[in-house]
Design a protein around this motif. Sequence first.
Motif, PDB file in Angstrom:
ATOM      1  N   ARG A   1       0.851  -1.184   0.000  1.00  0.00           N
ATOM      2  CA  ARG A   1       0.000   0.000   0.000  1.00  0.00           C
ATOM      3  C   ARG A   1       0.886   1.232   0.000  1.00  0.00           C
ATOM      4  O   ARG A   1       1.970   1.238   0.572  1.00  0.00           O
ATOM      5  CB  ARG A   1      -0.971   0.004   1.169  1.00  0.00           C
ATOM      6  CG  ARG A   1      -0.326   0.107   2.509  1.00  0.00           C
ATOM      7  CD  ARG A   1      -1.349   0.015   3.632  1.00  0.00           C
ATOM      8  NE  ARG A   1      -0.724   0.439   4.861  1.00  0.00           N
ATOM      9  CZ  ARG A   1      -1.254   1.264   5.728  1.00  0.00           C
ATOM     10  NH1 ARG A   1      -2.455   1.732   5.533  1.00  0.00           N
ATOM     11  NH2 ARG A   1      -0.617   1.614   6.816  1.00  0.00           N
TER      12      ARG A   1
ATOM     13  N   ILE B   1       0.937   5.394   0.732  1.00  0.00           N
ATOM     14  CA  ILE B   1       0.283   6.535   1.355  1.00  0.00           C
ATOM     15  C   ILE B   1       0.394   7.703   0.383  1.00  0.00           C
ATOM     16  O   ILE B   1       1.474   8.008  -0.117  1.00  0.00           O
ATOM     17  CB  ILE B   1       0.948   6.898   2.707  1.00  0.00           C
ATOM     18  CG1 ILE B   1       0.913   5.693   3.658  1.00  0.00           C
ATOM     19  CG2 ILE B   1       0.304   8.139   3.317  1.00  0.00           C
ATOM     20  CD1 ILE B   1      -0.473   5.181   3.982  1.00  0.00           C
TER      21      ILE B   1
ATOM     22  N   ARG C   1      -0.021  11.716  -0.429  1.00  0.00           N
ATOM     23  CA  ARG C   1      -0.012  13.012   0.242  1.00  0.00           C
ATOM     24  C   ARG C   1       0.319  14.080  -0.793  1.00  0.00           C
ATOM     25  O   ARG C   1       1.240  13.901  -1.580  1.00  0.00           O
ATOM     26  CB  ARG C   1       1.019  13.020   1.359  1.00  0.00           C
ATOM     27  CG  ARG C   1       1.013  14.290   2.162  1.00  0.00           C
ATOM     28  CD  ARG C   1       1.891  14.149   3.405  1.00  0.00           C
ATOM     29  NE  ARG C   1       1.932  15.387   4.147  1.00  0.00           N
ATOM     30  CZ  ARG C   1       1.049  15.738   5.075  1.00  0.00           C
ATOM     31  NH1 ARG C   1       0.064  14.918   5.390  1.00  0.00           N
ATOM     32  NH2 ARG C   1       1.167  16.877   5.712  1.00  0.00           N
TER      33      ARG C   1
ATOM     34  N   PRO D   1      -4.028  16.358   6.387  1.00  0.00           N
ATOM     35  CA  PRO D   1      -4.843  15.684   7.399  1.00  0.00           C
ATOM     36  C   PRO D   1      -4.168  15.742   8.767  1.00  0.00           C
ATOM     37  O   PRO D   1      -2.967  16.005   8.853  1.00  0.00           O
ATOM     38  CB  PRO D   1      -4.895  14.248   6.889  1.00  0.00           C
ATOM     39  CG  PRO D   1      -3.571  14.072   6.210  1.00  0.00           C
ATOM     40  CD  PRO D   1      -3.283  15.410   5.567  1.00  0.00           C
TER      41      PRO D   1
ATOM     42  N   THR E   1      -3.703  11.437  12.547  1.00  0.00           N
ATOM     43  CA  THR E   1      -4.428  10.183  12.793  1.00  0.00           C
ATOM     44  C   THR E   1      -4.849   9.451  11.526  1.00  0.00           C
ATOM     45  O   THR E   1      -5.299   8.307  11.600  1.00  0.00           O
ATOM     46  CB  THR E   1      -5.682  10.461  13.644  1.00  0.00           C
ATOM     47  OG1 THR E   1      -6.462  11.483  12.999  1.00  0.00           O
ATOM     48  CG2 THR E   1      -5.295  10.909  15.043  1.00  0.00           C
ATOM     49  N   TYR E   2      -4.748  10.082  10.340  1.00  0.00           N
ATOM     50  CA  TYR E   2      -5.073   9.399   9.088  1.00  0.00           C
ATOM     51  C   TYR E   2      -4.373  10.060   7.911  1.00  0.00           C
ATOM     52  O   TYR E   2      -3.841  11.161   8.032  1.00  0.00           O
ATOM     53  CB  TYR E   2      -6.585   9.312   8.854  1.00  0.00           C
ATOM     54  CG  TYR E   2      -7.326  10.626   8.769  1.00  0.00           C
ATOM     55  CD1 TYR E   2      -7.445  11.314   7.563  1.00  0.00           C
ATOM     56  CD2 TYR E   2      -7.932  11.174   9.891  1.00  0.00           C
ATOM     57  CE1 TYR E   2      -8.130  12.513   7.480  1.00  0.00           C
ATOM     58  CE2 TYR E   2      -8.625  12.374   9.814  1.00  0.00           C
ATOM     59  CZ  TYR E   2      -8.722  13.030   8.597  1.00  0.00           C
ATOM     60  OH  TYR E   2      -9.407  14.210   8.523  1.00  0.00           O
ATOM     61  N   SER E   3      -4.376   9.364   6.769  1.00  0.00           N
ATOM     62  CA  SER E   3      -3.730   9.848   5.548  1.00  0.00           C
ATOM     63  C   SER E   3      -4.754  10.506   4.633  1.00  0.00           C
ATOM     64  O   SER E   3      -5.943  10.193   4.701  1.00  0.00           O
ATOM     65  CB  SER E   3      -3.091   8.674   4.801  1.00  0.00           C
ATOM     66  OG  SER E   3      -2.119   8.049   5.602  1.00  0.00           O
ATOM     67  N   GLN E   4      -4.278  11.356   3.725  1.00  0.00           N
ATOM     68  CA  GLN E   4      -5.179  11.916   2.715  1.00  0.00           C
ATOM     69  C   GLN E   4      -5.801  10.779   1.903  1.00  0.00           C
ATOM     70  O   GLN E   4      -6.983  10.802   1.603  1.00  0.00           O
ATOM     71  CB  GLN E   4      -4.442  12.865   1.773  1.00  0.00           C
ATOM     72  CG  GLN E   4      -4.119  14.203   2.384  1.00  0.00           C
ATOM     73  CD  GLN E   4      -3.295  15.055   1.440  1.00  0.00           C
ATOM     74  OE1 GLN E   4      -2.423  14.564   0.719  1.00  0.00           O
ATOM     75  NE2 GLN E   4      -3.543  16.356   1.457  1.00  0.00           N
TER      76      GLN E   4
ATOM     77  N   VAL F   1      -4.950   6.327   0.577  1.00  0.00           N
ATOM     78  CA  VAL F   1      -4.117   5.126   0.519  1.00  0.00           C
ATOM     79  C   VAL F   1      -4.424   4.436  -0.805  1.00  0.00           C
ATOM     80  O   VAL F   1      -5.587   4.240  -1.154  1.00  0.00           O
ATOM     81  CB  VAL F   1      -4.413   4.171   1.702  1.00  0.00           C
ATOM     82  CG1 VAL F   1      -3.621   2.883   1.569  1.00  0.00           C
ATOM     83  CG2 VAL F   1      -4.117   4.858   3.028  1.00  0.00           C
TER      84      VAL F   1
ATOM     85  N   SER G   1      -9.655   9.718   2.100  1.00  0.00           N
ATOM     86  CA  SER G   1     -10.308  10.000   3.380  1.00  0.00           C
ATOM     87  C   SER G   1     -11.320  11.125   3.232  1.00  0.00           C
ATOM     88  O   SER G   1     -11.270  11.898   2.274  1.00  0.00           O
ATOM     89  CB  SER G   1      -9.259  10.431   4.415  1.00  0.00           C
ATOM     90  OG  SER G   1      -8.390   9.369   4.708  1.00  0.00           O
TER      91      SER G   1
ATOM     92  N   THR H   1     -12.772  14.465   3.147  1.00  0.00           N
ATOM     93  CA  THR H   1     -12.031  15.682   2.821  1.00  0.00           C
ATOM     94  C   THR H   1     -12.922  16.900   3.034  1.00  0.00           C
ATOM     95  O   THR H   1     -14.003  16.994   2.463  1.00  0.00           O
ATOM     96  CB  THR H   1     -11.539  15.600   1.358  1.00  0.00           C
ATOM     97  OG1 THR H   1     -10.765  14.404   1.214  1.00  0.00           O
ATOM     98  CG2 THR H   1     -10.694  16.781   0.997  1.00  0.00           C
TER      99      THR H   1
ATOM    100  N   ALA I   1     -15.655  11.750   0.977  1.00  0.00           N
ATOM    101  CA  ALA I   1     -14.668  10.688   0.831  1.00  0.00           C
ATOM    102  C   ALA I   1     -14.945   9.964  -0.486  1.00  0.00           C
ATOM    103  O   ALA I   1     -16.066  10.023  -0.997  1.00  0.00           O
ATOM    104  CB  ALA I   1     -14.749   9.710   2.004  1.00  0.00           C
TER     105      ALA I   1
END
Length: 126
Positions: A3, A5, A7, A14, A17-20, A22, A31, A33, A121
């Motif tokens: 996977r 990430i 960005r 973000p 706690t989370y990624s833009q 995956v 995620s 937005t 999302a």
Amino acid sequence: MARDIIRTPNAPAPPPTYSQAVRAAGLVFVSGTAPIDPVTGKIAGETIQEQTRQCLKNVSAILEAAGTSLDRVLSATVIILEEEDFAGMNEEWLKWFPVNPPARQGAKLPVRIPGMKVSIAAIAEA
């Protein structure tokens, strides 16, 4: 399964706690937005149409960073603050997805962030 990430500075950063997004299994999972202008860091617009537009600009920028686009969105989740904004959100949505729109679900925002009316999302083909 590998996977990646995703960005990009072209969409709001973000929290830790989370990624833009995956990218995995041939898909890109974006995620929720917010309608935040990545340049100013502030919520863009006061109307649901303006905020929906900014959310979709942000989702588009994230998808572009992942090597894909809004044309490849399979499913989206739209979370709005007020039910009466649903028609206005759809008005703007149709400008971005005029034919063959993705599958979609909706929900109500679980928290109040001052000025924020919508979050979007998406899941797209990579």
